[in-house]
Design a protein around this motif. Structure first.
Motif, PDB file in Angstrom:
ATOM      1  N   PHE A  69       0.826  -1.198   0.000  1.00 16.57           N
ATOM      2  CA  PHE A  69       0.000   0.000   0.000  1.00 16.57           C
ATOM      3  C   PHE A  69       0.863   1.252   0.000  1.00 16.57           C
ATOM      4  CE2 PHE A  69      -2.291   3.219   2.695  1.00 16.57           C
ATOM      5  CZ  PHE A  69      -3.223   3.581   1.743  1.00 16.57           C
ATOM      6  N   PHE A  70       1.747   1.360   0.964  1.00 19.03           N
ATOM      7  CA  PHE A  70       2.501   2.596   1.145  1.00 19.03           C
ATOM      8  C   PHE A  70       3.523   2.835   0.036  1.00 19.03           C
ATOM      9  CE2 PHE A  70       1.149   1.377   5.473  1.00 19.03           C
ATOM     10  CZ  PHE A  70       0.418   2.511   5.783  1.00 19.03           C
ATOM     11  N   ASP A  71       3.935   1.789  -0.667  1.00 19.68           N
ATOM     12  CA  ASP A  71       4.866   1.978  -1.781  1.00 19.68           C
ATOM     13  C   ASP A  71       4.147   2.098  -3.123  1.00 19.68           C
ATOM     14  OD1 ASP A  71       4.300  -0.661  -2.750  1.00 19.68           O
ATOM     15  OD2 ASP A  71       5.763  -1.483  -1.363  1.00 19.68           O
ATOM     16  N   GLY A  72       2.822   1.992  -3.113  1.00 16.26           N
ATOM     17  CA  GLY A  72       2.045   2.156  -4.337  1.00 16.26           C
ATOM     18  C   GLY A  72       1.830   0.895  -5.135  1.00 16.26           C
ATOM     19  N   GLY A  73       2.554  -0.185  -4.803  1.00 18.40           N
ATOM     20  CA  GLY A  73       2.341  -1.446  -5.506  1.00 18.40           C
ATOM     21  C   GLY A  73       3.347  -1.714  -6.598  1.00 18.40           C
ATOM     22  N   LEU A  74       3.270  -2.905  -7.165  1.00 13.44           N
ATOM     23  CA  LEU A  74       4.234  -3.363  -8.156  1.00 13.44           C
ATOM     24  C   LEU A  74       3.788  -3.116  -9.588  1.00 13.44           C
ATOM     25  CD1 LEU A  74       5.255  -6.758  -6.489  1.00 13.44           C
ATOM     26  CD2 LEU A  74       6.328  -4.506  -6.241  1.00 13.44           C
ATOM     27  N   ASN A  75       2.553  -2.702  -9.770  1.00 10.68           N
ATOM     28  CA  ASN A  75       2.038  -2.413 -11.106  1.00 10.68           C
ATOM     29  C   ASN A  75       2.304  -0.946 -11.435  1.00 10.68           C
ATOM     30  OD1 ASN A  75       0.476  -1.862 -13.397  1.00 10.68           O
ATOM     31  ND2 ASN A  75      -1.117  -3.330 -12.820  1.00 10.68           N
ATOM     32  N   SER A  76       3.068  -0.724 -12.476  1.00 11.01           N
ATOM     33  CA  SER A  76       3.435   0.650 -12.850  1.00 11.01           C
ATOM     34  C   SER A  76       2.228   1.509 -13.199  1.00 11.01           C
ATOM     35  CB  SER A  76       4.414   0.628 -14.030  1.00 11.01           C
ATOM     36  OG  SER A  76       5.598  -0.056 -13.695  1.00 11.01           O
ATOM     37  N   ASP A  77       1.134   0.876 -13.592  1.00 10.61           N
ATOM     38  CA  ASP A  77      -0.051   1.611 -14.034  1.00 10.61           C
ATOM     39  C   ASP A  77      -1.101   1.782 -12.940  1.00 10.61           C
ATOM     40  OD1 ASP A  77       0.982   1.782 -16.663  1.00 10.61           O
ATOM     41  OD2 ASP A  77       0.275  -0.259 -17.074  1.00 10.61           O
ATOM     42  N   VAL A  78      -0.880   1.196 -11.783  1.00 15.15           N
ATOM     43  CA  VAL A  78      -1.864   1.256 -10.696  1.00 15.15           C
ATOM     44  C   VAL A  78      -1.176   1.725  -9.420  1.00 15.15           C
ATOM     45  CG1 VAL A  78      -3.499  -0.056  -9.280  1.00 15.15           C
ATOM     46  CG2 VAL A  78      -3.205  -0.636 -11.703  1.00 15.15           C
ATOM     47  N   ASP A  79      -1.758   2.733  -8.771  1.00 10.73           N
ATOM     48  CA  ASP A  79      -1.208   3.258  -7.523  1.00 10.73           C
ATOM     49  C   ASP A  79      -2.063   2.777  -6.354  1.00 10.73           C
ATOM     50  OD1 ASP A  79      -0.086   4.611  -5.439  1.00 10.73           O
ATOM     51  OD2 ASP A  79      -0.454   6.615  -6.227  1.00 10.73           O
ATOM     52  N   ASN A  80      -1.575   1.762  -5.643  1.00 11.74           N
ATOM     53  CA  ASN A  80      -2.332   1.238  -4.500  1.00 11.74           C
ATOM     54  C   ASN A  80      -2.559   2.296  -3.431  1.00 11.74           C
ATOM     55  OD1 ASN A  80      -2.513  -1.285  -5.645  1.00 11.74           O
ATOM     56  ND2 ASN A  80      -0.916  -2.215  -4.385  1.00 11.74           N
ATOM     57  N   PHE A  81      -1.604   3.190  -3.260  1.00 12.85           N
ATOM     58  CA  PHE A  81      -1.738   4.201  -2.212  1.00 12.85           C
ATOM     59  C   PHE A  81      -2.910   5.127  -2.489  1.00 12.85           C
ATOM     60  CE2 PHE A  81      -0.467   8.192  -0.048  1.00 12.85           C
ATOM     61  CZ  PHE A  81      -0.421   7.709   1.255  1.00 12.85           C
ATOM     62  N   ALA A  82      -3.187   5.363  -3.758  1.00 11.92           N
ATOM     63  CA  ALA A  82      -4.310   6.225  -4.129  1.00 11.92           C
ATOM     64  C   ALA A  82      -5.658   5.578  -3.828  1.00 11.92           C
ATOM     65  CB  ALA A  82      -4.216   6.589  -5.612  1.00 11.92           C
ATOM     66  N   LYS A  83      -5.671   4.289  -3.576  1.00 10.43           N
ATOM     67  CA  LYS A  83      -6.918   3.592  -3.259  1.00 10.43           C
ATOM     68  C   LYS A  83      -7.424   3.935  -1.863  1.00 10.43           C
ATOM     69  CE  LYS A  83      -5.774  -0.299  -6.294  1.00 10.43           C
ATOM     70  NZ  LYS A  83      -5.472  -1.756  -6.377  1.00 10.43           N
ATOM     71  N   GLY A  84      -6.559   4.482  -1.037  1.00 12.15           N
ATOM     72  CA  GLY A  84      -6.988   5.033   0.241  1.00 12.15           C
ATOM     73  C   GLY A  84      -7.004   4.077   1.417  1.00 12.15           C
ATOM     74  N   GLU A  85      -7.296   4.658   2.572  1.00 11.12           N
ATOM     75  CA  GLU A  85      -7.271   3.926   3.838  1.00 11.12           C
ATOM     76  C   GLU A  85      -8.226   2.740   3.848  1.00 11.12           C
ATOM     77  OE1 GLU A  85      -8.301   4.671   8.571  1.00 11.12           O
ATOM     78  OE2 GLU A  85      -7.952   6.395   7.232  1.00 11.12           O
ATOM     79  N   GLY A  86      -9.393   2.896   3.228  1.00  9.51           N
ATOM     80  CA  GLY A  86     -10.363   1.810   3.222  1.00  9.51           C
ATOM     81  C   GLY A  86      -9.832   0.562   2.556  1.00  9.51           C
ATOM     82  N   TRP A  87      -9.158   0.754   1.428  1.00 15.69           N
ATOM     83  CA  TRP A  87      -8.562  -0.389   0.723  1.00 15.69           C
ATOM     84  C   TRP A  87      -7.518  -1.067   1.598  1.00 15.69           C
ATOM     85  CZ3 TRP A  87      -3.675  -1.821  -0.988  1.00 15.69           C
ATOM     86  CH2 TRP A  87      -3.628  -2.829  -1.956  1.00 15.69           C
ATOM     87  N   TYR A  88      -6.714  -0.248   2.302  1.00 16.38           N
ATOM     88  CA  TYR A  88      -5.667  -0.807   3.153  1.00 16.38           C
ATOM     89  C   TYR A  88      -6.270  -1.571   4.339  1.00 16.38           C
ATOM     90  CZ  TYR A  88      -1.293  -1.024   5.814  1.00 16.38           C
ATOM     91  OH  TYR A  88      -0.183  -1.456   6.507  1.00 16.38           O
ATOM     92  N   ARG A  89      -7.226  -0.972   5.013  1.00 15.59           N
ATOM     93  CA  ARG A  89      -7.844  -1.637   6.172  1.00 15.59           C
ATOM     94  C   ARG A  89      -8.514  -2.958   5.790  1.00 15.59           C
ATOM     95  NH1 ARG A  89      -9.052   0.987  11.137  1.00 15.59           N
ATOM     96  NH2 ARG A  89      -8.455   3.185  11.204  1.00 15.59           N
ATOM     97  N   ALA A  90      -8.980  -3.047   4.549  1.00 10.83           N
ATOM     98  CA  ALA A  90      -9.663  -4.270   4.114  1.00 10.83           C
ATOM     99  C   ALA A  90      -8.765  -5.498   4.205  1.00 10.83           C
ATOM    100  CB  ALA A  90     -10.181  -4.094   2.693  1.00 10.83           C
ATOM    101  N   HIS A  91      -7.468  -5.295   4.286  1.00 13.21           N
ATOM    102  CA  HIS A  91      -6.532  -6.410   4.365  1.00 13.21           C
ATOM    103  C   HIS A  91      -6.361  -6.952   5.785  1.00 13.21           C
ATOM    104  CE1 HIS A  91      -5.398  -4.675   0.450  1.00 13.21           C
ATOM    105  NE2 HIS A  91      -4.919  -5.867   0.160  1.00 13.21           N
ATOM    106  N   PHE A  92      -6.967  -6.292   6.767  1.00  9.08           N
ATOM    107  CA  PHE A  92      -6.699  -6.654   8.156  1.00  9.08           C
ATOM    108  C   PHE A  92      -7.944  -7.213   8.850  1.00  9.08           C
ATOM    109  CE2 PHE A  92      -3.475  -3.609   6.928  1.00  9.08           C
ATOM    110  CZ  PHE A  92      -2.328  -4.267   7.351  1.00  9.08           C
ATOM    111  N   PRO A  93      -7.755  -7.864  10.003  1.00  5.70           N
ATOM    112  CA  PRO A  93      -8.891  -8.487  10.703  1.00  5.70           C
ATOM    113  C   PRO A  93      -9.885  -7.460  11.223  1.00  5.70           C
ATOM    114  CG  PRO A  93      -6.770  -9.323  11.513  1.00  5.70           C
ATOM    115  CD  PRO A  93      -6.471  -8.132  10.665  1.00  5.70           C
ATOM    116  N   LEU A  94     -11.083  -7.933  11.463  1.00  2.54           N
ATOM    117  CA  LEU A  94     -12.082  -7.112  12.131  1.00  2.54           C
ATOM    118  C   LEU A  94     -11.612  -6.807  13.548  1.00  2.54           C
ATOM    119  CD1 LEU A  94     -15.226  -9.089  10.946  1.00  2.54           C
ATOM    120  CD2 LEU A  94     -14.654  -6.752  10.265  1.00  2.54           C
ATOM    121  N   LYS A  95     -11.893  -5.603  14.019  1.00  6.06           N
ATOM    122  CA  LYS A  95     -11.457  -5.214  15.356  1.00  6.06           C
ATOM    123  C   LYS A  95     -12.006  -6.142  16.430  1.00  6.06           C
ATOM    124  CE  LYS A  95     -11.187  -0.306  14.141  1.00  6.06           C
ATOM    125  NZ  LYS A  95     -11.765   1.047  14.387  1.00  6.06           N
ATOM    126  N   LYS A  96     -13.207  -6.664  16.211  1.00  5.32           N
ATOM    127  CA  LYS A  96     -13.828  -7.525  17.216  1.00  5.32           C
ATOM    128  C   LYS A  96     -13.078  -8.845  17.382  1.00  5.32           C
ATOM    129  CE  LYS A  96     -17.238  -9.719  14.117  1.00  5.32           C
ATOM    130  NZ  LYS A  96     -18.689  -9.902  13.870  1.00  5.32           N
TER     131      LYS A  96
END
Length: 285
Positions: A69-96
């Motif tokens: 996420f923070f490095d933007g990803g390995l695809n030169s044409d796609v910026d993972n960081f621009a996908k925002g916090e929601g995209w990043y949080r989706a990779h992690f467990p539910l708080k509960k």
């Protein structure tokens, strides 16, 4: 007509992952941010570290190991960081699913090397703990070269590739294009300049939030190193990891001439000494 079994297998392989990911993105507000991040380095044992830590009963890994996420990803044409916090949080467990004794984490080995990541991590998760796993830069560079050779991306002989690195990176440096293929694939020497990489993180995070170790120590004494990591991240230090097989270990397919080792050792000598001064310890590279 295709059998039901084949149809079911096809559905599991294609539709099910998409539905799972859709659910994760829909529930992003209910999900945690990482308690710690393994930032690299590449070819230094981050995959093994991630797999070992994932076995701990109090540690919940990210949906996939390398979120990028923070490095933007390995695809030169796609910026993972621009996908925002929601995209990043989706990779992690539910708080509960977390409690006071459990932690969640990810491992993206490009983070330590990308000049943008330290500030980006700090801006989103300033309290996060950072783990940096460093490998003898000479051995790391050689391993990196053979990886690119196996992938069909490197055509030059090893010594020539090392000597051409600065030229290959001119446009990257001029344009600060850190998603360029040359930055990802042909940075054999630059990735081993650990002092400047660690300093970038220290400009945002205090040393108390960082744990720097060598992959040589890690693989030589994995149980001892893992206890140190458990203590650093705040989980049960007595937990025993059952499967300590090294993961994603590349092997050099050809003998490397002594001139290559001499060239790299001479190149890295002052940089290694500067790193030892910064950290207050020597890895004897």
């Amino acid at each position: 007509m295709p059998s039901f079994k084949k149809f079911n297998e096809s559905w599991v392989k294609t539709a099910a992952p998409r539905l799972i990911w859709r659910y994760r993105k829909t529930t992003w507000r209910l999900r945690a941010l990482p308690d710690f991040i393994i930032i690299g380095a590449q070819k230094a044992g981050t995959t093994s570290m991630f797999r070992y830590l994932s076995q701990h009963s109090q540690l919940l890994p990210s949906f996939k190991k390398e979120v990028h996420f923070f490095d933007g990803g390995l695809n030169s044409d796609v910026d993972n960081f621009a996908k925002g916090e929601g995209w990043y949080r989706a990779h992690f467990p539910l708080k509960k699913h977390l409690n006071d004794h459990s932690k969640t984490f990810e491992a993206s080995p490009l983070y330590i090397f990308n000049p943008f990541t330290a500030k980006r991590i700090f801006d989103l998760v300033p309290e996060v703990k950072i783990i940096a796993l460093l490998r003898n830069p000479t051995e790391r560079a050689i391993s990196h070269y053979f990886r690119e050779k196996r992938k069909g991306r490197e055509s030059l002989p090893i010594l020539e590739a090392l000597q051409e690195e600065e030229k290959r990176l001119e446009s990257v440096d001029n344009n600060k294009d850190y998603k360029h293929k040359n930055f990802r694939h042909f940075t054999y020497k630059r990735r081993g300049l650990y002092k400047e990489q660690i300093e970038r993180f220290l400009s945002y995070f205090p040393m108390q939030q960082m744990f720097v170790l060598s992959s040589e120590d890690f693989f030589r004494e994995p149980d001892h190193t893992l206890r140190q990591v458990f203590e650093f991240v705040g989980v049960d230090t007595g937990f025993k990891i059952k499967d300590l097989r090294p993961r994603a270990v590349g092997k050099n397919k050809r003998k490397v001439h002594a001139d290559v080792y001499q060239y790299l050792n001479d190149y890295f000598l002052p940089h290694n000494q500067a790193l030892y001064t910064l950290l207050g310890k020597s890895y004897e590279w």
